[in-house]
Enzyme design. Sequence first.
Site, PDB file in Angstrom:
ATOM      1  N   ARG A   1      37.036  16.773  38.354  1.00 25.05           N
ATOM      2  CA  ARG A   1      35.564  16.862  38.369  1.00 25.05           C
ATOM      3  C   ARG A   1      34.963  15.962  37.278  1.00 25.05           C
ATOM      4  NH1 ARG A   1      31.387  18.381  34.469  1.00 25.05           N
ATOM      5  NH2 ARG A   1      29.664  19.320  35.602  1.00 25.05           N
TER       6      ARG A   1
ATOM      7  N   THR B   1      31.062  13.996  26.529  1.00 19.99           N
ATOM      8  CA  THR B   1      31.375  15.401  26.775  1.00 19.99           C
ATOM      9  C   THR B   1      32.807  15.577  27.284  1.00 19.99           C
ATOM     10  OG1 THR B   1      30.597  17.379  27.956  1.00 19.99           O
ATOM     11  CG2 THR B   1      30.644  15.360  29.210  1.00 19.99           C
TER      12      THR B   1
ATOM     13  N   THR C   1      21.648  17.430  29.239  1.00 19.29           N
ATOM     14  CA  THR C   1      22.721  18.358  28.906  1.00 19.29           C
ATOM     15  C   THR C   1      22.646  19.513  29.901  1.00 19.29           C
ATOM     16  OG1 THR C   1      23.624  19.766  27.141  1.00 19.29           O
ATOM     17  CG2 THR C   1      21.237  19.563  27.218  1.00 19.29           C
ATOM     18  N   GLY C   2      23.743  20.234  30.041  1.00 20.85           N
ATOM     19  CA  GLY C   2      23.742  21.365  30.962  1.00 20.85           C
ATOM     20  C   GLY C   2      24.593  21.089  32.190  1.00 20.85           C
TER      21      GLY C   2
ATOM     22  N   THR D   1      27.317  18.985  26.081  1.00 21.69           N
ATOM     23  CA  THR D   1      27.312  17.546  25.833  1.00 21.69           C
ATOM     24  C   THR D   1      26.632  17.188  24.511  1.00 21.69           C
ATOM     25  OG1 THR D   1      26.801  17.507  28.172  1.00 21.69           O
ATOM     26  CG2 THR D   1      26.542  15.422  26.982  1.00 21.69           C
TER      27      THR D   1
ATOM     28  N   SER E   1      33.304  21.318  23.228  1.00 26.91           N
ATOM     29  CA  SER E   1      32.694  20.762  24.440  1.00 26.91           C
ATOM     30  C   SER E   1      32.647  19.238  24.459  1.00 26.91           C
ATOM     31  CB  SER E   1      31.276  21.309  24.598  1.00 26.91           C
ATOM     32  OG  SER E   1      30.480  20.916  23.511  1.00 26.91           O
TER      33      SER E   1
HETATM   34  N1  GLY Z   1      26.542  17.966  31.201  1.00 23.74           N
HETATM   35  C1  GLY Z   1      27.926  17.921  31.086  1.00 23.74           C
HETATM   36  C2  GLY Z   1      28.635  18.155  32.327  1.00 23.74           C
HETATM   37  O1  GLY Z   1      28.123  18.793  33.232  1.00 23.74           O
HETATM   38  O2  GLY Z   1      29.757  17.710  32.446  1.00 23.74           O
END
Ligand code: GLY
Length: 331
Positions: free
Chosen positions: A219, A209, A242-243, A191, A89
């Site tokens: 994106r 990330t 994070t998330g 992340t 990730s």
């Molecule tokens: N939190 C990492 C992302 O959504 O890219």
Amino acid sequence: MKTRRNFIKLSALGSVGLVANSALANNNDLNDESFKNQKKIAKPIVISTWDHGMAANEAAWKILANKGLALDAVEAGVRVTESDPNNSSVGLGGLPDRDGFVTLDACIMDQHNNCGAVAFLQDIENPISVARKVMEDTNHVMMVGEGAQQFALKKGFKKVNLLTNESKKNWEKWKENSKYQPQINSENHDTIGMLALDEKGNLSGACTTSGMAYKLHGRVGDSPIIGAGLFVDNEVGAACATGVGEAVIRISGSAIVVELMRNGMSPEDACKEAVKRVIKKHKNIENLQVGFIALNKYGETGGYSVYSGFNYASHTHDHNKMIDAKFYREE
Ligand code: GLY
């Protein structure tokens, strides 16, 4: 009475290592009764998201324990995760987007509100160090895509194929069904966000990330966005997220956490309040995992997430451990 002058007075006092227990919460005058209840600032300290934070913290700690800068510590720390091919990730080995491209996002921020960020960066193993170059060597804050890559190459970074065989295999398997469905705590990490308070009492943070697995090409999430994925205010504290990045951006997550701490909340309460805001602003929170961690000027930390399963690593002179964040709902 709560005044900015008193807060600064307390911050200055913090640099010699003693603060009132309730200083952030009540901002009492130094002559108040509460000041008799003194405690040491927990510094240096480094915290970072998820279990991969343990290895990252080790690298950061080497710098902090030698009285190094929080900024150097957070950069060195998250580079460990970026360069780990087994971490799917972040950085090398990160899962690609729908079209098979590994695209990286990162940002860094220091105690002077200097900040740098890169987004949609390809073929560069350590985007955090490119973000630092943007911060230190340009007048800009954020560079993206081709331009960011050209800048990195000019600065001496080398092109690397970030798509490992393992990540490619997983992507090919995913393509068989091609569902675009964010997963809660995908593989128990996403992340890495890291926050540090150094021996001098200065704060810095870093966030990096490869973003949501199998995202649309192009994106960008919250992680490279100052105020969303990361925010540092040396007068108050620092926070990172994070998330699901879209949900974090919608509420300017990390900046909100820092502002809540400025208004007297503990790090954990500030993270909880930001999570409550995420929940309030989304009609459907199914699969919407978001977590925050925060560190204030006194070395106090906290974390909170929408769903259970989120944790963070913490390293001080006294401990080196994982801490389970509190949460709104059982996964
Ligand atoms: N939190 C990492 C992302 O959504 O890219």
